[in-house]
Design an enzyme around this catalytic site. Structure first.
Site, short mmCIF file in Angstrom:
data_model
loop_
_atom_site.label_atom_id
_atom_site.label_comp_id
_atom_site.label_asym_id
_atom_site.label_seq_id
_atom_site.Cartn_x
_atom_site.Cartn_y
_atom_site.Cartn_z
N SER A 264 16.84 19.20 -36.75
CA SER A 264 15.37 19.35 -37.25
C SER A 264 14.35 19.75 -36.49
CB SER A 264 14.87 18.88 -38.44
OG SER A 264 16.11 18.25 -39.59
N CYS A 265 14.25 18.91 -34.91
CA CYS A 265 13.25 18.51 -34.45
C CYS A 265 12.61 20.04 -33.50
CB CYS A 265 13.05 17.75 -33.32
SG CYS A 265 13.26 15.93 -34.11
N HIS A 266 13.98 19.76 -33.18
CA HIS A 266 14.08 21.43 -31.88
C HIS A 266 14.26 22.67 -32.47
CE1 HIS A 266 15.05 23.41 -28.32
NE2 HIS A 266 16.44 23.83 -28.66
N LEU B 77 9.91 21.49 -34.03
CA LEU B 77 8.56 21.87 -32.17
C LEU B 77 8.55 23.43 -32.55
CD1 LEU B 77 6.65 20.76 -30.31
CD2 LEU B 77 9.27 21.44 -28.80
N THR C 11 17.20 17.28 -31.16
CA THR C 11 17.83 16.49 -32.62
C THR C 11 17.86 18.54 -33.54
OG1 THR C 11 15.80 15.46 -33.04
CG2 THR C 11 17.72 13.98 -32.33
#
Length: 159
Positions: A47-49, A53, A45
């Site tokens: 924001s996560c990617h 992270l 996703t």
């Protein structure tokens, strides 16, 4: 919701092993270790990617230099997606823990209802420091699309 000083509840994650998926319990991951755990709503996703992270990947050496044995990432995704995400993100040396049914997210009270976006039940975004199964630091993000309070820089300031 889990708090600083609480023991993590016993649940089972799935990880990729040499022969395929393996079960790893909370004890397997945290007992006798000092672990930074990152919880994210979803692998790949935006924001996560792109935001959350990468900070932990680039700051891995700085974080482990402060006495951290491992950095682990958990998300409500299956083990195959988590394995693909670990490879695609260049996150060698980080542990990816699949929480496919949100058992862990629910057990610690950090589940998020993403059904309005077609995502189902997911994990809230957070980072924590866990020592021998006990939460020592907990940073929960107020807005799921942000990775500030739970980011690597914020955690490094308090490690």
């Amino acid at each position: 919701m889990i708090q600083v000083g609480d023991h993590l509840p016993q649940t089972t994650f799935r990880v990729t092993g040499p022969e395929g998926p393996l079960a790893r319990t909370t004890d397997d991951v945290f007992k006798g270790r000092r672990v930074v755990l990152i919880g994210v709503p979803g692998a790949f996703t935006p924001s996560c990617h792109r935001n959350h992270l990468p900070g932990f990947v680039s700051k891995k050496d700085e974080i482990t230099a402060r006495g951290v044995d491992a950095i682990a990432v958990t998300s409500v995704n299956d083990v195959f997606v988590m394995d693909a995400w670990s490879k695609a993100s260049g996150a060698e040396g980080l542990e990816f823990l699949a929480d496919g049914n949100a058992d862990f997210a629910k057990a610690i009270g950090l589940e998020m209802d993403g059904t309005g976006f077609g995502l189902g039940i997911r994990s809230k975004r957070y980072s924590m420091l866990v020592e021998d199964g006990v939460v020592k630091i907990l940073n929960v993000e107020e807005t799921p699309s942000k990775a500030e309070a739970s980011g690597a820089e914020a955690l490094l300031k308090v490690l």
